[in-house]
Design a protein around this motif. Sequence first.
Motif, PDB file in Angstrom:
ATOM      1  N   GLU A 107       0.841  -1.206   0.000  1.00 28.30           N
ATOM      2  CA  GLU A 107       0.000   0.000   0.000  1.00 28.30           C
ATOM      3  C   GLU A 107       0.873   1.252   0.000  1.00 28.30           C
ATOM      4  O   GLU A 107       0.622   2.212  -0.745  1.00 28.30           O
ATOM      5  N   PHE A 108       1.912   1.236   0.834  1.00 30.32           N
ATOM      6  CA  PHE A 108       2.817   2.378   0.951  1.00 30.32           C
ATOM      7  C   PHE A 108       3.583   2.591  -0.357  1.00 30.32           C
ATOM      8  O   PHE A 108       3.769   3.727  -0.810  1.00 30.32           O
ATOM      9  N   ILE A 109       4.027   1.494  -0.964  1.00 32.44           N
ATOM     10  CA  ILE A 109       4.775   1.576  -2.224  1.00 32.44           C
ATOM     11  C   ILE A 109       3.902   2.170  -3.330  1.00 32.44           C
ATOM     12  O   ILE A 109       4.342   3.029  -4.103  1.00 32.44           O
ATOM     13  N   LYS A 110       2.646   1.740  -3.407  1.00 32.56           N
ATOM     14  CA  LYS A 110       1.724   2.284  -4.413  1.00 32.56           C
ATOM     15  C   LYS A 110       1.494   3.775  -4.188  1.00 32.56           C
ATOM     16  O   LYS A 110       1.414   4.555  -5.144  1.00 32.56           O
ATOM     17  N   LEU A 113       4.412   5.610  -5.552  1.00 34.62           N
ATOM     18  CA  LEU A 113       4.404   5.622  -7.023  1.00 34.62           C
ATOM     19  C   LEU A 113       3.427   6.668  -7.542  1.00 34.62           C
ATOM     20  O   LEU A 113       3.728   7.407  -8.485  1.00 34.62           O
ATOM     21  N   VAL A 114       2.248   6.722  -6.937  1.00 32.65           N
ATOM     22  CA  VAL A 114       1.224   7.682  -7.364  1.00 32.65           C
ATOM     23  C   VAL A 114       1.710   9.115  -7.171  1.00 32.65           C
ATOM     24  O   VAL A 114       1.436  10.000  -7.987  1.00 32.65           O
ATOM     25  N   SER A 115       2.478   9.352  -6.094  1.00 33.15           N
ATOM     26  CA  SER A 115       2.965  10.702  -5.819  1.00 33.15           C
ATOM     27  C   SER A 115       4.241  11.025  -6.587  1.00 33.15           C
ATOM     28  O   SER A 115       4.819  12.098  -6.403  1.00 33.15           O
ATOM     29  N   GLY A 116       4.696  10.095  -7.434  1.00 37.25           N
ATOM     30  CA  GLY A 116       5.859  10.353  -8.281  1.00 37.25           C
ATOM     31  C   GLY A 116       7.196  10.003  -7.658  1.00 37.25           C
ATOM     32  O   GLY A 116       8.245  10.352  -8.206  1.00 37.25           O
ATOM     33  N   CYS A 117       7.181   9.314  -6.532  1.00 36.53           N
ATOM     34  CA  CYS A 117       8.445   8.947  -5.853  1.00 36.53           C
ATOM     35  C   CYS A 117       8.874   7.552  -6.292  1.00 36.53           C
ATOM     36  O   CYS A 117       8.833   6.593  -5.511  1.00 36.53           O
ATOM     37  N   TYR A 118       9.269   7.434  -7.543  1.00 43.51           N
ATOM     38  CA  TYR A 118       9.623   6.123  -8.089  1.00 43.51           C
ATOM     39  C   TYR A 118      10.803   5.508  -7.349  1.00 43.51           C
ATOM     40  O   TYR A 118      10.774   4.336  -6.973  1.00 43.51           O
ATOM     41  N   LYS A 119      11.879   6.276  -7.161  1.00 40.88           N
ATOM     42  CA  LYS A 119      13.079   5.759  -6.507  1.00 40.88           C
ATOM     43  C   LYS A 119      12.771   5.287  -5.097  1.00 40.88           C
ATOM     44  O   LYS A 119      13.239   4.224  -4.661  1.00 40.88           O
ATOM     45  N   THR A 120      11.957   6.053  -4.372  1.00 42.04           N
ATOM     46  CA  THR A 120      11.584   5.667  -3.013  1.00 42.04           C
ATOM     47  C   THR A 120      10.797   4.373  -3.015  1.00 42.04           C
ATOM     48  O   THR A 120      11.001   3.498  -2.165  1.00 42.04           O
ATOM     49  N   SER A 121       9.897   4.231  -3.989  1.00 42.06           N
ATOM     50  CA  SER A 121       9.094   3.005  -4.071  1.00 42.06           C
ATOM     51  C   SER A 121       9.982   1.789  -4.326  1.00 42.06           C
ATOM     52  O   SER A 121       9.748   0.713  -3.771  1.00 42.06           O
ATOM     53  N   VAL A 122      11.014   1.955  -5.144  1.00 42.34           N
ATOM     54  CA  VAL A 122      11.954   0.861  -5.418  1.00 42.34           C
ATOM     55  C   VAL A 122      12.701   0.477  -4.139  1.00 42.34           C
ATOM     56  O   VAL A 122      12.876  -0.706  -3.832  1.00 42.34           O
ATOM     57  N   ASN A 123      13.135   1.478  -3.376  1.00 47.49           N
ATOM     58  CA  ASN A 123      13.867   1.210  -2.141  1.00 47.49           C
ATOM     59  C   ASN A 123      13.012   0.443  -1.134  1.00 47.49           C
ATOM     60  O   ASN A 123      13.494  -0.488  -0.478  1.00 47.49           O
ATOM     61  N   TYR A 124      11.743   0.832  -1.006  1.00 47.62           N
ATOM     62  CA  TYR A 124      10.858   0.137  -0.068  1.00 47.62           C
ATOM     63  C   TYR A 124      10.532  -1.273  -0.550  1.00 47.62           C
ATOM     64  O   TYR A 124      10.408  -2.200   0.253  1.00 47.62           O
ATOM     65  N   ASN A 125      10.420  -1.448  -1.855  1.00 44.32           N
ATOM     66  CA  ASN A 125      10.167  -2.780  -2.390  1.00 44.32           C
ATOM     67  C   ASN A 125      11.356  -3.706  -2.125  1.00 44.32           C
ATOM     68  O   ASN A 125      11.181  -4.885  -1.783  1.00 44.32           O
ATOM     69  N   THR A 126      12.576  -3.173  -2.264  1.00 47.74           N
ATOM     70  CA  THR A 126      13.777  -3.961  -1.989  1.00 47.74           C
ATOM     71  C   THR A 126      13.815  -4.386  -0.524  1.00 47.74           C
ATOM     72  O   THR A 126      14.143  -5.534  -0.199  1.00 47.74           O
ATOM     73  N   ILE A 311      20.612  15.436 -21.114  1.00 47.96           N
ATOM     74  CA  ILE A 311      20.428  14.116 -20.490  1.00 47.96           C
ATOM     75  C   ILE A 311      18.935  13.791 -20.462  1.00 47.96           C
ATOM     76  O   ILE A 311      18.522  12.689 -20.793  1.00 47.96           O
ATOM     77  N   LEU A 312      18.145  14.792 -20.087  1.00 49.70           N
ATOM     78  CA  LEU A 312      16.689  14.659 -20.073  1.00 49.70           C
ATOM     79  C   LEU A 312      16.093  15.433 -21.227  1.00 49.70           C
ATOM     80  O   LEU A 312      16.689  16.382 -21.742  1.00 49.70           O
ATOM     81  N   ASP A 313      14.903  15.007 -21.600  1.00 50.58           N
ATOM     82  CA  ASP A 313      14.139  15.721 -22.616  1.00 50.58           C
ATOM     83  C   ASP A 313      12.989  16.438 -21.923  1.00 50.58           C
ATOM     84  O   ASP A 313      12.457  15.944 -20.920  1.00 50.58           O
ATOM     85  N   LYS A 314      12.598  17.594 -22.454  1.00 54.52           N
ATOM     86  CA  LYS A 314      11.527  18.362 -21.785  1.00 54.52           C
ATOM     87  C   LYS A 314      10.205  17.600 -21.764  1.00 54.52           C
ATOM     88  O   LYS A 314       9.300  17.945 -21.000  1.00 54.52           O
ATOM     89  N   ASN A 315      10.110  16.560 -22.582  1.00 57.69           N
ATOM     90  CA  ASN A 315       8.891  15.748 -22.583  1.00 57.69           C
ATOM     91  C   ASN A 315       8.935  14.629 -21.545  1.00 57.69           C
ATOM     92  O   ASN A 315       7.971  13.886 -21.395  1.00 57.69           O
ATOM     93  N   ASP A 316      10.064  14.506 -20.862  1.00 62.18           N
ATOM     94  CA  ASP A 316      10.185  13.495 -19.814  1.00 62.18           C
ATOM     95  C   ASP A 316       9.410  13.969 -18.585  1.00 62.18           C
ATOM     96  O   ASP A 316       9.884  14.819 -17.828  1.00 62.18           O
ATOM     97  N   LYS A 317       8.235  13.428 -18.398  1.00 56.28           N
ATOM     98  CA  LYS A 317       7.399  13.816 -17.254  1.00 56.28           C
ATOM     99  C   LYS A 317       7.267  12.679 -16.239  1.00 56.28           C
ATOM    100  O   LYS A 317       6.981  12.910 -15.072  1.00 56.28           O
ATOM    101  N   ASN A 318       7.480  11.454 -16.715  1.00 58.18           N
ATOM    102  CA  ASN A 318       7.312  10.292 -15.851  1.00 58.18           C
ATOM    103  C   ASN A 318       8.518  10.136 -14.934  1.00 58.18           C
ATOM    104  O   ASN A 318       9.657  10.093 -15.393  1.00 58.18           O
ATOM    105  N   ASP A 319       8.260  10.039 -13.626  1.00 58.88           N
ATOM    106  CA  ASP A 319       9.350   9.961 -12.659  1.00 58.88           C
ATOM    107  C   ASP A 319      10.191   8.707 -12.845  1.00 58.88           C
ATOM    108  O   ASP A 319      11.405   8.730 -12.646  1.00 58.88           O
ATOM    109  N   GLU A 320       9.561   7.620 -13.252  1.00 55.45           N
ATOM    110  CA  GLU A 320      10.300   6.377 -13.477  1.00 55.45           C
ATOM    111  C   GLU A 320      11.299   6.534 -14.617  1.00 55.45           C
ATOM    112  O   GLU A 320      12.459   6.116 -14.513  1.00 55.45           O
ATOM    113  N   ALA A 321      10.855   7.156 -15.713  1.00 52.89           N
ATOM    114  CA  ALA A 321      11.739   7.348 -16.870  1.00 52.89           C
ATOM    115  C   ALA A 321      12.900   8.279 -16.515  1.00 52.89           C
ATOM    116  O   ALA A 321      14.055   8.030 -16.901  1.00 52.89           O
TER     117      ALA A 321
END
Length: 412
Positions: A107-110, A113-126, A311-321
Motif C-alpha cells: 500500500e505504501f509503495i503504491k 508511485l502515485v505521488s511520483g516517488c519512483y526511486k523511493t518506491s523501489v527502495n521500499y520494495n527492496t 540528459i533529459l528531454d523536456k517531454n520526460d514527465k514520468n518519474d520512473e523514466a
Amino acid sequence: MYVRPRIILVENHQKKDGKYPVKVRICYLRKTKDFRTPLSLTKEEYVNAILPNPPKKYKEIRHQLDALTAKANEVISCIENFTFQKFKDGFYNIKKESSNVYSVFEEFIKMKLVSGCYKTSVNYNTAMESFKSFRPLLNFYDVDTQFLFKYQDWMINAKGKSETTVSIYCRALRAIINYSISKNYLKKDFEYPFGKYKYQIPGGRKVKKALTLDAVEAIFNFQAKPYSMEDRAKDFWLFSYMCNGMNVNDIIRLKASNIDGNMIRYHRGKTFRTTQSNRPLISISFEEEIIIIINKWGNLNPNGDDYIFPILDKNDKNDEAITKKKELFTDSLNKHFGRICEKLEFQNPKITMIYARHTAATVLKKANIPIFQIQESLGHTKPETTKNYLGDFDDDSKIEVTKSLMRFKKAV
C-alpha cells in the motif's frame, strides 16, 4: 530465555464469598505479570490442592489447577519470540485484527508511485523483499525486539550484508510501522519495538567520502582525451564540486530559467514535495570554470523550459523514466571517473560522484565557513544532515589541535 508459569492465590484480594482469585504468574526477563483465571478458592482449598498428593476432596480442584498450567505451557510453546502481550493474546484466545506487514508495505509503495516517488518506491520494495526472504508471512505483532535482532544477525552472518544495508531496510520497516500507527491499523496494545532499551537501528559504517584539495587539484589537471567519456566524467565531477556539491539529480534538471545573472539558483529535486516555504533556495556563483563546462557539454541559451544538459528531454514527465535516465548517466560517470582515479593512482579507485558533494562540504568546513552556511549551500533542511556530510579532520589537523593544548609548556 526459559518461561515458566506458576499458579498463585492472590491473598490480598478477598471476594465477597470469602474466596480469593487464582491467577497465572509469568516471569520473564526479571519482569512479572499475573493473568486472571475464572477460578477462585479459599486458602484451605488452595493449600491442600497443591500438595504432591492432595486429599480426595481436593483432587478435582487440583485437576483444574493443572489444566491452567497445561494451557499456559501450551501457549508459551507456540510463541517463537515471547512477549507478555503474545501470551495474553494466546491465553485468552484474543483474535487480533492485525494487518499483514507486506500488504501495508505494498500500500505504501503504491502511494509513493502515485505521488511520483519512483526511486523511493523501489527502495521500499527492496526492503520488503529482504524481510520476505527472512519471514515469508509476517504480521505486525510478530515484529518485536527479538525478531529484529534475529533479522540483523541473519542479514550479517547468513547473507553477508553490511550494517548499513540492515540500517536502510530496518528504517523502511520502522516507517511502515509508523505509517500503520498513523492510519490506526494497529491497536494501542501494539508494543513499539524501536527505541531506547529496545531495538536500535545500527548506524552503519561511516565511510569517508571527502577528498583533499591536493586530490581535487590532481583531478582538475588530469589530461583526458577531449570529449571522451573520461573527459565528460571529469568535467561533471568538477561541476558538481564547484557547484557546492550539486548532485546528479539536480545537475540534469538544470534549466535556463535557473540562471539569474551571475548566479545559478535552484531548489533541490529531492525537496520538491516539501512545503514550498520550507524549500531552501540554493544560490551558486556563476564562475568561469562552471561556464566552460556548460558550454562544452550543454547549452547556455536554450528556451527557459529546456534542460541545460542533454540528459533529459523536456517531454520526460514520468518519474520512473527520469530516474532510469539519471541512474544510467550516473553509472556511466562513476565507471569512467573510476578509471581516472586508477590512472591518478588514488588509494581508493572507487571514488564516485557523491564524493564531490562530501568533498565540497568538508572543504568549506576546513575553511571555517559556518555550518549554517554550508547547510544552505547543500540545500539541507536540517543541520544534522549537514553534519553527516562533513568529513573528519585529517591527522595533521588533529596533531595541531593536540599541540595547541600543550602550549602551556614553556620553551626550554
